[in-house]
Design an enzyme around this catalytic site. Structure first.
Site, PDB file in Angstrom:
ATOM      1  N   HIS A 312      40.907  36.182  37.157  1.00 30.68           N
ATOM      2  CA  HIS A 312      42.338  36.374  37.520  1.00 30.68           C
ATOM      3  C   HIS A 312      43.094  36.857  36.267  1.00 30.68           C
ATOM      4  O   HIS A 312      42.565  36.443  35.330  1.00 30.68           O
ATOM      5  CB  HIS A 312      42.951  35.077  37.930  1.00 30.68           C
ATOM      6  CG  HIS A 312      44.081  35.264  38.793  1.00 30.68           C
ATOM      7  ND1 HIS A 312      45.391  35.439  38.245  1.00 30.68           N
ATOM      8  CD2 HIS A 312      44.435  35.084  40.160  1.00 30.68           C
ATOM      9  CE1 HIS A 312      46.221  35.693  39.075  1.00 30.68           C
ATOM     10  NE2 HIS A 312      45.669  35.285  40.395  1.00 30.68           N
ATOM     11  N   ASP A 370      40.574  32.829  46.371  1.00 31.74           N
ATOM     12  CA  ASP A 370      39.917  33.524  47.406  1.00 31.74           C
ATOM     13  C   ASP A 370      38.411  33.191  47.784  1.00 31.74           C
ATOM     14  O   ASP A 370      37.757  33.521  48.787  1.00 31.74           O
ATOM     15  CB  ASP A 370      39.918  34.949  47.226  1.00 31.74           C
ATOM     16  CG  ASP A 370      41.264  35.466  47.410  1.00 31.74           C
ATOM     17  OD1 ASP A 370      41.959  35.076  48.368  1.00 31.74           O
ATOM     18  OD2 ASP A 370      41.760  36.333  46.706  1.00 31.74           O
TER      19      ASP A 370
HETATM   20  N1  CMC Z   1      32.990  39.619  38.187  1.00 34.92           N
HETATM   21  C1  CMC Z   1      32.395  40.317  37.053  1.00 34.92           C
HETATM   22  N2  CMC Z   1      33.333  40.488  36.006  1.00 34.92           N
HETATM   23  C2  CMC Z   1      34.401  40.358  35.903  1.00 34.92           C
HETATM   24  C3  CMC Z   1      35.141  39.927  37.124  1.00 34.92           C
HETATM   25  C4  CMC Z   1      34.384  39.414  38.136  1.00 34.92           C
HETATM   26  N3  CMC Z   1      35.057  39.127  39.082  1.00 34.92           N
HETATM   27  N4  CMC Z   1      36.671  39.682  36.827  1.00 34.92           N
HETATM   28  C5  CMC Z   1      36.598  40.360  35.610  1.00 34.92           C
HETATM   29  N5  CMC Z   1      35.496  40.543  34.887  1.00 34.92           N
HETATM   30  C6  CMC Z   1      35.149  41.098  33.452  1.00 34.92           C
HETATM   31  C7  CMC Z   1      35.774  42.362  33.439  1.00 34.92           C
HETATM   32  O1  CMC Z   1      34.614  43.273  33.569  1.00 34.92           O
HETATM   33  C8  CMC Z   1      35.996  42.372  31.996  1.00 34.92           C
HETATM   34  O2  CMC Z   1      35.038  42.268  31.229  1.00 34.92           O
HETATM   35  P1  CMC Z   1      34.673  43.047  29.689  1.00 34.92           P
HETATM   36  O3  CMC Z   1      35.975  42.322  28.776  1.00 34.92           O
HETATM   37  O4  CMC Z   1      33.516  43.020  29.209  1.00 34.92           O
HETATM   38  O5  CMC Z   1      35.205  44.614  30.006  1.00 34.92           O
HETATM   39  C9  CMC Z   1      36.610  40.979  31.603  1.00 34.92           C
HETATM   40  O6  CMC Z   1      36.220  40.307  32.750  1.00 34.92           O
HETATM   41  C10 CMC Z   1      38.207  41.093  31.862  1.00 34.92           C
HETATM   42  O7  CMC Z   1      38.531  41.535  33.060  1.00 34.92           O
HETATM   43  P2  CMC Z   1      39.515  42.371  33.336  1.00 34.92           P
HETATM   44  O8  CMC Z   1      39.002  43.496  34.670  1.00 34.92           O
HETATM   45  O9  CMC Z   1      40.343  42.961  32.112  1.00 34.92           O
HETATM   46  O10 CMC Z   1      40.669  41.456  34.123  1.00 34.92           O
HETATM   47  P3  CMC Z   1      42.015  41.897  34.961  1.00 34.92           P
HETATM   48  O11 CMC Z   1      43.064  41.002  34.522  1.00 34.92           O
HETATM   49  O12 CMC Z   1      42.326  43.234  34.715  1.00 34.92           O
HETATM   50  O13 CMC Z   1      41.353  41.669  36.571  1.00 34.92           O
HETATM   51  C11 CMC Z   1      40.944  40.738  38.653  1.00 34.92           C
HETATM   52  C12 CMC Z   1      41.746  40.389  37.342  1.00 34.92           C
HETATM   53  C13 CMC Z   1      41.438  39.621  39.528  1.00 34.92           C
HETATM   54  C14 CMC Z   1      41.247  42.043  38.919  1.00 34.92           C
HETATM   55  C15 CMC Z   1      39.370  40.615  38.480  1.00 34.92           C
HETATM   56  O14 CMC Z   1      39.119  39.454  37.613  1.00 34.92           O
HETATM   57  C16 CMC Z   1      38.552  41.054  39.565  1.00 34.92           C
HETATM   58  O15 CMC Z   1      38.428  42.342  40.160  1.00 34.92           O
HETATM   59  N6  CMC Z   1      38.174  39.714  40.374  1.00 34.92           N
HETATM   60  C17 CMC Z   1      37.338  40.035  41.443  1.00 34.92           C
HETATM   61  C18 CMC Z   1      38.435  40.233  42.685  1.00 34.92           C
HETATM   62  C19 CMC Z   1      39.308  38.828  42.985  1.00 34.92           C
HETATM   63  O16 CMC Z   1      38.441  37.954  43.370  1.00 34.92           O
HETATM   64  N7  CMC Z   1      40.472  39.303  43.280  1.00 34.92           N
HETATM   65  C20 CMC Z   1      41.288  37.985  43.534  1.00 34.92           C
HETATM   66  C21 CMC Z   1      42.379  37.836  42.593  1.00 34.92           C
HETATM   67  S1  CMC Z   1      43.148  35.956  43.116  1.00 34.92           S
HETATM   68  C22 CMC Z   1      44.017  36.479  44.844  1.00 34.92           C
HETATM   69  C23 CMC Z   1      45.371  37.105  44.256  1.00 34.92           C
HETATM   70  O17 CMC Z   1      46.321  36.684  43.577  1.00 34.92           O
HETATM   71  O18 CMC Z   1      45.642  38.491  44.630  1.00 34.92           O
END
Ligand code: CMC
Length: 435
Positions: A312, A370
């Protein structure tokens, strides 16, 4: 806002340093007010993804991502989910206080008596293919509501804003259920005023005119909890979209349709649908035995595979909503005798492995709401393609509360981000034969 602290920005290119006021919230990080930055220096800030930018001040929802805390108007989500129902939560988000008994009754009456949609609305549905994604249908139909309520579209009139809020909260379950019924080819069910908000939604989705539908109280409470947990989440992508759309003066139905469109994406509201699809796929490819292979893929940056339902932007701890949803998940599966459901077992194993794996631990990736809400919804009989619609229904109150807060703010301005331009500089068009 008043400021006692200041921040000074210095430059290495000869631009004189500038001082900015710092504001303190009631809780949470301070903010530096950079509104005068461009006027004083001719420079913008650069923050794609809004990693460090507060786009507004708000009194509605507070998240402490490190602690894993979520407060609606100051009340912890755990207390609201345990002691209140969804409509009380809606009242709280809209009005700032929980209702007393008389206010609760009045609010319930108002919402209940606005649940029908104009009969002509049914014709909009017929314009869609039966296999249309229900979120596509919902975006269209909610936007179309603005064509029906010309009497209350003056956004500067507080009474109009209130009636639009009631209409949206009241009609969303009807539209969501209609989107579902249309997909399965069953007749639309009219709302029933003697049922609770969630009971009514269940009947409109799963009942038919052929027989009485009996609402199961455990499942009704579970659905109500899903709605409470998704009711608001401060300035996420869809809420910010609603605010941005609303900042131009667009009507609330159009703004909420914009929010629904944003929610659809798999990184946001579409995650519960994507999570269930992921579990299905692991199950098809060998189930629990193959979790190790799947986790290896997730950890391989070149695979593009993410563990859906994990991670998240704000929570760097267990999502408090996930804890409550996990509890509800057990209750629902117990009620339906589904504890041995292979997908549930698979998700428990996946959760356990991910919580122990250094990849997830070091990145503070915990299950989000989720991860469980998909399993609960599936158990309730809601098809996967409808999950995001349920989320949209629940979030409508949050969007409308945030929209209302923005419109009521005397300092409100149209939202207009700037850019760092890196494209071609001025050049002349050549005649087509010379290009
Ligand atoms: N699986 C694998 N790796 C992950 C995941 C995941 N679900 N989420 C983040 N990472 C990794 C990402 O690759 C990055 O790694 P590195 O530092 O090596 O490059 C690190 O963790 C930080 O992630 P980020 O992408 O910079 O984090 P963000 O804040 O931009 O993204 C997110 C947040 C929710 C988009 C992402 O965690 C994600 O895509 N999760 C899966 C989708 C999901 O479950 N979304 C629902 C969110 S809750 C409902 C809502 O409030 O809408």
């Amino acid at each position: 806002m008043t400021s006692t602290k200041k921040a000074t920005m210095t430059f290495t290119d000869g631009t004189p340093s500038v001082e900015f006021p710092i504001y303190e919230g009631t809780v949470g990080p301070d903010v530096i007010d950079i509104r005068k930055l461009y006027g004083q220096t001719g420079k913008f800030t650069f923050d794609p993804g809004f990693m460090s930018t507060a786009a507004c001040d708000s009194k509605i929802t507070y998240i402490d991502g490190d602690k894993g805390e979520l407060l609606y108007r100051g009340y912890p989500i755990e207390q609201l989910a345990t002691n209140c129902d969804y409509l009380e939560t809606c009242y709280l988000l809209l009005n700032g206080e929980l209702p007393n008994r008389a206010q609760q009754k009045d609010f319930e009456y108002r919402v209940t008596h606005h649940t029908m949609v104009h009969e002509q609305m049914t014709r909009f549905f017929q314009g869609f293919r039966r296999d249309a994604h229900p979120m596509a249908v919902l975006v269209g139909c909610v936007g179309a509501l603005s064509a029906f309520y010309h009497d209350s579209l003056d956004i500067n009139n507080a009474e109009h804003r209130h009636i639009s809020a009631i209409r949206l909260i009241a009609k969303m379950p009807t539209l969501v259920a209609m989107a579902y019924k249309y997909t399965v080819g069953q007749p639309f069910m009219y709302p029933r005023n003697d049922l609770s908000y969630s009971g009514n939604l269940m009947r409109m989705m799963f009942g038919t005119p052929c027989e009485e539908y009996k609402v199961n109280e455990v499942l009704e409470r579970a659905l109500d909890r899903i709605l409470i947990l998704h009711a608001d989440h401060e300035q996420n992508a869809s809420t910010s979209t609603v605010r941005l759309a609303g900042s131009s003066g667009a009507n609330p139905f159009a703004c909420i349709a914009a929010g629904i469109a944003t929610l659809w994406g798999p990184a946001h509201g579409g995650a519960n649908e994507a999570c269930l699809q992921m579990l299905d796929e692991i199950q098809r490819n060998g189930g629990v035995e193959k979790i190790g292979d799947f986790i290896a893929k997730v950890k391989d940056k070149n695979s593009g595979v993410k563990l859906m339902g994990f991670g998240h932007r704000v929570y760097k701890n267990y999502d408090p909503r996930a804890k409550l949803m996990r509890e509800t998940c057990y209750e629902v599966l117990g009620e339906l005798g589904l504890h041995d459901d292979p997908l549930f077992k698979l998700s428990m194993k996946l959760e356990q492995i991910a919580l122990e794996d250094d990849y997830f631990v070091s990145r503070k990736l915990y299950p989000n709401v989720d991860f469980y809400s998909g399993i609960v919804q599936k158990a309730l009989g809601i098809p996967t393609s409808m999950f995001t619609c349920i989320f949209a229904l629940a979030r409508t109150v949050g969007w409308i509360a945030q929209w209302n807060e923005m419109i009521s703010d005397p300092e409100q301005k149209i939202g207009r981000p700037r850019q760092l331009f890196v494209g071609a500089t001025r050049r002349d068009v050549k005649a087509i034969d010379l290009r």
